[in-house]
Design a protein around this motif. Structure first.
Motif, PDB file in Angstrom:
ATOM      1  N   UNK A 150       0.835  -1.210   0.000  1.00 39.07           N
ATOM      2  CA  UNK A 150       0.000   0.000   0.000  1.00 39.07           C
ATOM      3  C   UNK A 150       0.867   1.256   0.000  1.00 39.07           C
ATOM      4  N   UNK A 151       1.939   1.233   0.786  1.00 42.06           N
ATOM      5  CA  UNK A 151       2.832   2.385   0.876  1.00 42.06           C
ATOM      6  C   UNK A 151       3.538   2.640  -0.460  1.00 42.06           C
ATOM      7  N   UNK A 152       4.007   1.574  -1.104  1.00 41.97           N
ATOM      8  CA  UNK A 152       4.676   1.708  -2.405  1.00 41.97           C
ATOM      9  C   UNK A 152       3.715   2.278  -3.446  1.00 41.97           C
ATOM     10  N   UNK A 153       2.494   1.765  -3.467  1.00 43.44           N
ATOM     11  CA  UNK A 153       1.480   2.272  -4.398  1.00 43.44           C
ATOM     12  C   UNK A 153       1.259   3.768  -4.178  1.00 43.44           C
ATOM     13  N   UNK A 154       1.095   4.165  -2.929  1.00 47.60           N
ATOM     14  CA  UNK A 154       0.845   5.578  -2.600  1.00 47.60           C
ATOM     15  C   UNK A 154       2.021   6.463  -3.025  1.00 47.60           C
ATOM     16  N   UNK A 155       3.238   6.042  -2.707  1.00 47.66           N
ATOM     17  CA  UNK A 155       4.420   6.845  -3.012  1.00 47.66           C
ATOM     18  C   UNK A 155       4.614   6.999  -4.516  1.00 47.66           C
ATOM     19  N   UNK A 156       4.509   5.885  -5.252  1.00 47.19           N
ATOM     20  CA  UNK A 156       4.690   5.940  -6.701  1.00 47.19           C
ATOM     21  C   UNK A 156       3.627   6.814  -7.363  1.00 47.19           C
ATOM     22  N   UNK A 157       2.381   6.613  -6.973  1.00 48.22           N
ATOM     23  CA  UNK A 157       1.277   7.388  -7.536  1.00 48.22           C
ATOM     24  C   UNK A 157       1.454   8.880  -7.261  1.00 48.22           C
ATOM     25  N   UNK A 158       1.840   9.218  -6.036  1.00 47.17           N
ATOM     26  CA  UNK A 158       2.035  10.623  -5.652  1.00 47.17           C
ATOM     27  C   UNK A 158       3.192  11.245  -6.418  1.00 47.17           C
ATOM     28  N   UNK A 159       4.307  10.534  -6.519  1.00 44.30           N
ATOM     29  CA  UNK A 159       5.484  11.090  -7.181  1.00 44.30           C
ATOM     30  C   UNK A 159       5.243  11.271  -8.683  1.00 44.30           C
ATOM     31  N   UNK A 160       4.645  10.280  -9.331  1.00 41.35           N
ATOM     32  CA  UNK A 160       4.389  10.387 -10.772  1.00 41.35           C
ATOM     33  C   UNK A 160       3.484  11.578 -11.091  1.00 41.35           C
ATOM     34  N   UNK A 161       2.466  11.801 -10.263  1.00 39.43           N
ATOM     35  CA  UNK A 161       1.575  12.943 -10.468  1.00 39.43           C
ATOM     36  C   UNK A 161       2.261  14.256 -10.084  1.00 39.43           C
ATOM     37  N   UNK A 162       3.043  14.238  -9.007  1.00 33.20           N
ATOM     38  CA  UNK A 162       3.715  15.459  -8.545  1.00 33.20           C
ATOM     39  C   UNK A 162       4.752  15.947  -9.556  1.00 33.20           C
ATOM     40  N   UNK A 163       5.462  15.015 -10.199  1.00 34.73           N
ATOM     41  CA  UNK A 163       6.431  15.405 -11.233  1.00 34.73           C
ATOM     42  C   UNK A 163       5.721  16.126 -12.379  1.00 34.73           C
ATOM     43  N   UNK A 164       4.572  15.601 -12.785  1.00 32.10           N
ATOM     44  CA  UNK A 164       3.809  16.248 -13.861  1.00 32.10           C
ATOM     45  C   UNK A 164       3.392  17.660 -13.462  1.00 32.10           C
ATOM     46  N   UNK A 165       2.839  17.806 -12.259  1.00 35.28           N
ATOM     47  CA  UNK A 165       2.403  19.127 -11.793  1.00 35.28           C
ATOM     48  C   UNK A 165       3.592  20.066 -11.667  1.00 35.28           C
ATOM     49  N   UNK A 166       4.716  19.528 -11.191  1.00 35.48           N
ATOM     50  CA  UNK A 166       5.934  20.332 -11.069  1.00 35.48           C
ATOM     51  C   UNK A 166       6.371  20.888 -12.415  1.00 35.48           C
ATOM     52  N   UNK A 167       6.324  20.060 -13.451  1.00 30.58           N
ATOM     53  CA  UNK A 167       6.714  20.501 -14.793  1.00 30.58           C
ATOM     54  C   UNK A 167       5.703  21.488 -15.382  1.00 30.58           C
ATOM     55  N   UNK A 168       4.425  21.246 -15.125  1.00 32.02           N
ATOM     56  CA  UNK A 168       3.387  22.132 -15.652  1.00 32.02           C
ATOM     57  C   UNK A 168       3.434  23.511 -15.000  1.00 32.02           C
ATOM     58  N   UNK A 169       3.676  23.536 -13.685  1.00 31.58           N
ATOM     59  CA  UNK A 169       3.648  24.788 -12.927  1.00 31.58           C
ATOM     60  C   UNK A 169       5.022  25.428 -12.797  1.00 31.58           C
ATOM     61  N   UNK A 170       6.059  24.722 -13.264  1.00 27.61           N
ATOM     62  CA  UNK A 170       7.446  25.198 -13.116  1.00 27.61           C
ATOM     63  C   UNK A 170       7.797  25.439 -11.648  1.00 27.61           C
ATOM     64  N   UNK A 171       7.345  24.510 -10.800  1.00 26.38           N
ATOM     65  CA  UNK A 171       7.645  24.555  -9.364  1.00 26.38           C
ATOM     66  C   UNK A 171       8.528  23.363  -9.017  1.00 26.38           C
ATOM     67  N   UNK A 172       9.247  23.473  -7.903  1.00 24.18           N
ATOM     68  CA  UNK A 172      10.082  22.358  -7.482  1.00 24.18           C
ATOM     69  C   UNK A 172       9.211  21.184  -7.047  1.00 24.18           C
ATOM     70  N   UNK A 173       9.758  19.970  -7.182  1.00 28.24           N
ATOM     71  CA  UNK A 173       9.022  18.771  -6.787  1.00 28.24           C
ATOM     72  C   UNK A 173       8.707  18.808  -5.297  1.00 28.24           C
TER      73      UNK A 173
END
Length: 424
Positions: A150-173
């Protein structure tokens, strides 16, 4: 328009995700196809029960269903079930607009399907690597592997989405994870537990568990929505106060939001926890609330202030403290607001505190406040450039600001120069 980095990232995730799904189709036994379809329909329902954390970011109770699928059928079937859920979800936005597969941008659907397939599939592979056997009773033998899954699923899902938002918003991860995704932690804690319970129930009693557990699933969604709504109401109230202050003092419009952002960057360089930083961000938004009691002709006076007018201005930290200390949940914030004009050498106001007697949080607010004031227009001068403001801050090391804070400022400024720009 998506920039090149976003396009490359999306393309990589889609390529990896679809490859994993094709491989999964080849790996699953044919006799599990009816189960995958039925679980997929359950996942569609769960994915459609979205909760808005921000305008763009949502969470759903599907985490529990996906985890249940992985623990019951394994990584490949689990990835397919999760993909069915997100492909055919029906989203109703807050403005009443309804989005589904046939009117949603294809690249968004493909990205969502792919990142979810990777998150669920990799988590399922970890479960098997740790000795877990899909379809066998989880408790007590496989409880630890299931929790790690469950923890691995949560971390991977959060990071994959956060990287996208970081690139879209030009904000740090780190900024994206700290501001947007921290809200998902309560959701994860509830749903990880529920997903494990649902898997155990399904393995023991079969499809009747869907009926028995759907009500608790809805209750978890309802409780988390109340939590998010309460938090949002809290920040909405603060923002209304800030807008009232901005309307009163036209030269400081956007100042509190800029101070909030800079204070968060400094806090992270100092290694403070995200929960601690959240309190500092609230203090930053409210640091000038005492100015509501100051006459507009004094706040917006274009010339030099008289001694009497300066004394009136200098009362605002105490006034802010008096306002905020009446709210039990803001008593720590009230103290930081009171001391945000104290100087490291003891020559500040209102109490002339010196050195470490000044709370670190108040020191953070002070530097963020001064920097943004320097790069903003004022009635009596034009804004300094960022480089000029940077040099002025460094010149006050040991007098207005502590060496420790200056060191954090240097690092934060070099890493996040764009974030130090004033909001207009």
């Amino acid at each position: 328009m998506l920039n090149k980095r976003v396009k490359v990232y999306i393309s990589i995730i889609i390529a990896l995700g679809l490859s994993f799904l094709i491989y999964s189709m080849l790996k699953i036994p044919k006799d599990t196809i009816p189960d995958i379809i039925l679980f997929g329909l359950f996942a569609v329902l769960a994915e459609s029960l979205l909760i808005y954390i921000t305008k763009e970011l949502t969470v759903s109770v599907a985490f529990a269903v996906d985890l249940m699928a992985v623990l019951t059928f394994g990584p490949y079937a689990g990835a397919l079930i999760a993909s069915i859920g997100t492909t055919f979800q029906v989203i109703k936005y807050e403005d009443g607009t309804i989005k589904h597969l046939f009117n949603f941008p294809y690249y968004k659907t493909l990205f969502n399907v792919s990142q979810l397939a990777l998150s669920v599939g990799i988590a399922g592979l970890v479960f098997e690597y740790l000795g877990g056997i899909p379809g066998e009773y989880v408790y007590p033998k496989y409880l630890l592997p299931a929790t790690i899954t469950a923890l691995i699923y949560y971390i991977l899902n959060s990071i994959l989405m956060a990287v996208l938002i970081s690139l879209l918003m030009n904000k740090s991860l780190a900024y994206v994870l700290g501001t947007d995704f921290k809200w998902t932690i309560p959701n994860f804690l509830f749903l990880a537990f529920l997903g494990i319970v649902m898997a155990e129930a399904f393995i023991r009693i079969g499809y009747i568990s869907f009926i028995l557990l759907f009500i608790p699933l809805l209750m978890v969604r309802y409780m988390f929505k109340l939590y998010i709504d309460l938090k949002q109401s809290y920040y909405d109230t603060i923002n209304v106060l800030m807008k009232a202050l901005d309307a009163k003092d036209k030269y400081t419009a956007g100042h509190s939001q800029s101070v909030e952002r800079i204070a968060a960057l400094l806090s992270r360089e100092l290694g403070l926890s995200e929960s601690h930083i959240e309190r500092i961000r609230i203090a930053a938004l409210l640091h000038d609330i005492g100015k509501i009691g100051v006459k507009e002709e004094v706040l917006n006076k274009p010339g030099k202030l008289t001694d009497e007018e300066m004394n009136i201005i200098r009362e605002h930290p105490v006034k802010g403290y008096e306002i905020l200390s009446e709210v039990p949940s803001l008593r720590d914030v009230a103290l930081w607001v009171r001391y945000h004009h104290e100087w490291y050498n003891g020559s500040g106001y209102p109490d002339g505190l010196k050195g470490d007697a000044i709370p670190l949080e108040a020191q953070i607010l002070s530097l963020a406040d001064v920097f943004d004031a320097l790069v903003s227009d004022r009635p009596y001068r034009d804004a300094f450039s960022q480089e000029e403001a940077y040099k002025i801050i460094l010149e006050h090391e040991g007098t207005q600001f502590s060496p420790k804070l200056i060191d954090a400022f240097k690092k934060a400024f070099e890493k996040n120069r764009e974030e130090f720009k004033h909001d207009i």
